[in-house]
Design a protein around this motif. Structure first.
Motif, short mmCIF file in Angstrom:
data_model
loop_
_atom_site.label_atom_id
_atom_site.label_comp_id
_atom_site.label_asym_id
_atom_site.label_seq_id
_atom_site.Cartn_x
_atom_site.Cartn_y
_atom_site.Cartn_z
N SER A 11 -19.13 24.94 -28.90
CA SER A 11 -19.38 26.06 -27.98
C SER A 11 -18.89 25.72 -26.58
O SER A 11 -18.37 26.57 -25.87
CB SER A 11 -20.87 26.38 -27.90
OG SER A 11 -21.44 26.37 -29.16
N LEU A 12 -19.07 24.46 -26.20
CA LEU A 12 -18.61 24.02 -24.88
C LEU A 12 -17.09 24.16 -24.77
O LEU A 12 -16.56 24.69 -23.79
CB LEU A 12 -19.06 22.58 -24.63
CG LEU A 12 -18.57 21.89 -23.36
CD1 LEU A 12 -19.01 22.65 -22.11
CD2 LEU A 12 -19.09 20.45 -23.28
N LEU A 13 -16.41 23.70 -25.82
CA LEU A 13 -14.94 23.80 -25.82
C LEU A 13 -14.52 25.26 -25.77
O LEU A 13 -13.60 25.65 -25.03
CB LEU A 13 -14.35 23.10 -27.05
CG LEU A 13 -14.53 21.58 -27.11
CD1 LEU A 13 -13.91 21.02 -28.39
CD2 LEU A 13 -13.89 20.91 -25.90
N ASP A 200 -25.84 17.73 -17.79
CA ASP A 200 -26.21 18.07 -16.42
C ASP A 200 -24.96 18.63 -15.74
O ASP A 200 -23.84 18.25 -16.09
CB ASP A 200 -26.68 16.79 -15.69
CG ASP A 200 -27.65 17.13 -14.57
OD1 ASP A 200 -27.91 18.33 -14.36
OD2 ASP A 200 -28.13 16.19 -13.91
N SER A 201 -25.16 19.50 -14.79
CA SER A 201 -24.00 20.04 -14.09
C SER A 201 -23.89 19.39 -12.72
O SER A 201 -24.89 18.99 -12.13
CB SER A 201 -24.10 21.55 -13.95
OG SER A 201 -25.20 21.88 -13.16
N GLY A 202 -22.64 19.29 -12.25
CA GLY A 202 -22.40 18.67 -10.94
C GLY A 202 -21.73 19.63 -9.98
O GLY A 202 -21.37 19.25 -8.87
N MET A 210 -22.47 25.81 -18.30
CA MET A 210 -23.64 25.25 -18.96
C MET A 210 -24.64 26.35 -19.37
O MET A 210 -25.27 26.26 -20.42
CB MET A 210 -24.32 24.26 -18.01
CG MET A 210 -24.98 23.10 -18.72
SD MET A 210 -25.55 21.92 -17.48
CE MET A 210 -27.29 21.98 -17.79
N ARG A 211 -24.74 27.37 -18.55
CA ARG A 211 -25.70 28.45 -18.84
C ARG A 211 -25.39 29.16 -20.15
O ARG A 211 -26.26 29.77 -20.76
CB ARG A 211 -25.71 29.47 -17.68
CG ARG A 211 -26.55 28.99 -16.48
CD ARG A 211 -26.84 30.12 -15.52
NE ARG A 211 -25.69 30.48 -14.71
CZ ARG A 211 -25.37 29.88 -13.55
NH1 ARG A 211 -26.11 28.88 -13.09
NH2 ARG A 211 -24.32 30.27 -12.87
N ASP A 214 -26.28 26.73 -25.88
CA ASP A 214 -27.60 26.66 -26.50
C ASP A 214 -28.22 25.31 -26.16
O ASP A 214 -27.75 24.27 -26.62
CB ASP A 214 -27.42 26.80 -28.03
CG ASP A 214 -28.75 26.73 -28.74
OD1 ASP A 214 -29.78 26.89 -28.07
OD2 ASP A 214 -28.74 26.50 -29.97
N ARG A 215 -29.24 25.32 -25.32
CA ARG A 215 -29.76 24.05 -24.83
C ARG A 215 -31.27 24.14 -24.61
O ARG A 215 -31.85 25.24 -24.61
CB ARG A 215 -29.07 23.67 -23.51
CG ARG A 215 -29.41 24.61 -22.37
CD ARG A 215 -28.43 24.46 -21.21
NE ARG A 215 -28.99 24.97 -19.97
CZ ARG A 215 -29.10 26.26 -19.67
NH1 ARG A 215 -28.70 27.20 -20.51
NH2 ARG A 215 -29.65 26.64 -18.53
N ARG A 216 -31.91 23.02 -24.45
CA ARG A 216 -33.32 23.03 -24.07
C ARG A 216 -33.54 21.93 -23.05
O ARG A 216 -32.70 21.04 -22.88
CB ARG A 216 -34.20 22.84 -25.29
CG ARG A 216 -34.12 21.46 -25.94
CD ARG A 216 -35.33 21.25 -26.85
NE ARG A 216 -35.23 20.03 -27.62
CZ ARG A 216 -35.48 18.81 -27.13
NH1 ARG A 216 -35.76 18.64 -25.86
NH2 ARG A 216 -35.40 17.75 -27.91
#
Lengths: 379, 280
Positions: A11-13, A200-202, A210-211, A214-216
């Motif tokens: 999904s990130l890619l 983590d975002s920088g 990142m939003r 699918d994350r927790r």
């Protein structure tokens, strides 16, 4: 700090690709991890690890399903910002001089700057980009290609949880965990029940991507485990480079006998400069077709280890291997500080791994430090 | 499409050859002007240009013309390499590429009121000549002006007519020496450093500008120091391999200095430690 499952990498890619980024990441090819275009998570070197020691590099099957279980690719990211061969311009000789043209380039030449997402930048390599920024985005002169490409980067760092056989980022303060300068930072955590990532975002750009995933929220013990992995990685690094007063010691000891010793081993092959993520030297060449009328002016990576590098009328300034090896090490660990305010070495260890005779920059710097002739201030 | 379309500092501009004349057996001077003939390329004495022969290569050459006549670019060089040998064959009307001017300059404007000592070795006279022109065009602003010039043989004397003309002036001291000569030569024989001890300048106020082979500059500095010049009053022009002229290619590094950008003209104070080291 959030947690994403391994399957979310796809999904990130996709999130990056849908934003127009070409995704560049590690992939196993021809017995090495190289950085090239990857389309999905399956292109990553899953379950592959690397073994590195002086003059040794080999891939092995890892006993896990990590995507970033290797330590470091011989390919650094500089090649995307400073292509090994770059056409500066093309020209045609005319009856009245010459004309600079912008005709279609040959298919084997590098592309124009484009949106690139780097997946899996190690913290040491991230610092290398910061160092190259200081070189190519200087106050007085800027490299237009570098600038255009740098502005179109999306940087995904993958922090290290295992030290390689030649790493010394702990000494250079560049790793094993990245502090800033990335869009997204990942830490790949190996668990019996399956690997996952802390994310983590920088930057705002990174947070926005990142939003979509699918994350927790990461559990405190997961964050703690990542911190412990970082500490463990630093502690298990086999090499250290003492940087205290190193700039002065190297600058003041050009005739230290150790330079002769290392010159006896150095083949002046330039491997170290090619794999170094911060070596930036280049030369220019004219390539003409058979008529001599169509000219292409190309910039190519060059190395201070060649005789030609310092040639002026009368001969090369640095004619001996001793002076050429000394130039390289002194630039990395001494004059770079004068020029750009920081060491030019990030502790990635590539020069040690890829030196055919296994010369170790940390060992050489340490040997110069012993019996040096520099008067140091009292502590 | 990988070719850079933006204004790129590595892309040369075309300049037209106005004249090319042989100076000595192995040196020549080329005069260039912009294609329209009227554009100016202002420069400061001591700076250099990158001259490009299309399809052959590009080299750094100091500017040796008059800074008050910026419509004409004058370059004197020795024909020893691939590019200069091709350049030697240029004719009036031919077009070559130019990038520049680059680098630091002789501190002519800073040293008004001082005596000025020029020390040149061989082709090292070429990068000093613009500073001479600048000093002579404001002659009243300087103290004594001395030019010490050493070359290999009488046949290697560069800008001979101009030197003779300068030597005839009452407000200028010009001394020439050669390393070796046949019987007809009646001038000085010996290295240029021999001229320093007896030349008429006030070491307390003088500023020296030195250009020549590195070994010549090292010994010149020693002699100047013996006369009492302080390090901060001595300026040198360094030579190193250069590919870009803008501090990005790495070739011209001299310790922490990029000679193309931080030099070529350096105060001796700044480079004295580097000059004491070998193969830096």
């Amino acid at each position: 700090m959030d947690r994403i499952e391994h399957s979310v990498i796809d999904s990130l890619l996709q999130a990056l690709q849908s934003r127009g980024y070409v995704t560049i990441g590690p992939t196993a090819r021809n017995g090495a991890i190289v950085c090239d275009e990857i389309h999905s998570a399956s292109d990553l070197p899953i379950g592959i690890t690397d073994e590195q020691s002086p003059a040794t590099y080999r891939l092995k099957s890892g006993n896990n399903h990590l995507s970033f279980g290797y330590v470091l690719s011989p390919v650094s990211w500089k090649r995307f910002l400073v292509p090994p061969v770059l056409t500066l311009f093309k020209a045609v000789k005319t009856s009245d001089g010459f004309r600079i043209t912008n005709e279609t380039s040959a298919p084997d030449t590098p592309p124009q700057p484009r949106k690139l997402a780097f997946i899996g930048v190690r913290p040491c390599d991230l610092q290398a980009l910061t160092l190259l920024d200081k070189v190519f985005l200087g106050d007085r002169y800027t490299d237009p290609y570098y600038k255009a490409q740098r502005e179109q980067l999306f940087l995904i760092v993958v922090n290290c949880t295992k030290a390689g056989g030649t790493c010394f980022c702990g000494s250079m303060g560049t790793g094993p965990t990245a502090k800033a300068g990335y869009d997204i930072a990942l830490t790949e955590m190996d668990r019996k029940e399956g690997a996952f990532f802390l994310i983590d975002s920088g930057s705002e750009k990174g947070a926005e991507v990142m939003r979509e995933l699918d994350r927790r929220k990461a559990a405190p013990e997961e964050i703690l485990a990542a911190d412990e992995a970082s500490v463990r990685t630093r502690a298990s690094m086999g090499r250290t480079l003492e940087t205290d007063h190193l700039k002065e010691i190297l600058a003041d000891n050009p005739e230290h006998p150790r330079w002769d010793v290392v010159a006896g081993r150095c083949l002046t092959c330039a491997n170290c400069t090619m794999v170094c993520p911060t070596c930036f030297c280049s030369t220019v060449e004219d390539v003409t077709d058979l008529t001599g009328k169509n000219v292409e002016r190309v910039r190519k990576w060059d190395s201070c280890f060649t005789m030609d590098f310092s040639y002026i009328h009368g001969g090369s300034v640095r004619a001996t291997p001793k002076s050429r090896y000394r130039q390289w090490v002194t630039h990395k660990l001494s004059s770079w500080v004068d020029q750009y305010g920081d060491f030019g070495c990030v502790g990635c260890g590539r020069c040690i791994t890829w030196c055919p005779v296994g010369i170790d920059i940390t060992e050489e710097a340490c040997a110069i430090r012993e019996n040096h002739q520099t008067v140091l201030p009292h502590p | 499409m990988n070719t850079l379309t933006v204004e790129h500092p590595m892309i040369p501009k075309p300049y037209r050859v106005q004249s090319l004349r042989q100076e000595t057996l192995d040196t020549f001077t080329v005069e260039l002007s912009s294609i329209n003939g009227t554009s100016e390329l202002p420069f400061n004495p001591g700076q250099f240009n990158m001259l490009y022969m299309v399809g052959i290569g590009e080299i750094p050459i100091s500017i040796s013309g008059n800074p008050d006549e910026p419509r004409t670019l004058v370059h004197t060089t020795r024909s020893v390499g691939t590019v200069t040998k091709a350049m030697r064959k240029l004719r009036r009307g031919d077009v070559i590429g130019v990038r520049g001017p680059f680098g630091t300059n002789w501190p002519v404007d800073l040293v008004q009121g001082s005596d000025v000592v020029f020390v040149a070795g061989g082709i090292g006279l070429a990068p000093l000549r613009p500073a001479m022109y600048r000093v002579l065009s404001h002659r009243e602003k300087f103290g004594k002006v001395v030019l010490l010039y050493g070359t290999r043989s009488p046949a290697d004397i560069l800008y001979r007519k101009e030197l003779e003309h300068w030597r005839a002036r009452f407000d200028l001291e010009v001394y020439v020496t050669v390393d070796r000569a046949l019987r007809p030569w009646r001038g000085n024989v010996g290295v240029v450093t021999n001229l320093i001890s007896k030349s008429p300048f006030d070491p307390m106020s003088a500023v020296a500008m030195v250009c020549g082979p590195e070994v010549m500059m090292r010994f010149t500095v020693l002699e100047l120091q013996k006369r009492g010049l302080v390090n901060s009053s001595i300026y040198l022009s360094m030579e190193r391999n250069m590919k870009c002229g803008i501090g990005l290619c790495g070739h011209c590094q001299f310790g922490p200095e990029f000679v193309c950008r931080d030099g070529p003209v350096f105060s001796y104070d700044r480079v004295k430690d580097l000059l004491a080291k070998w193969e830096i």
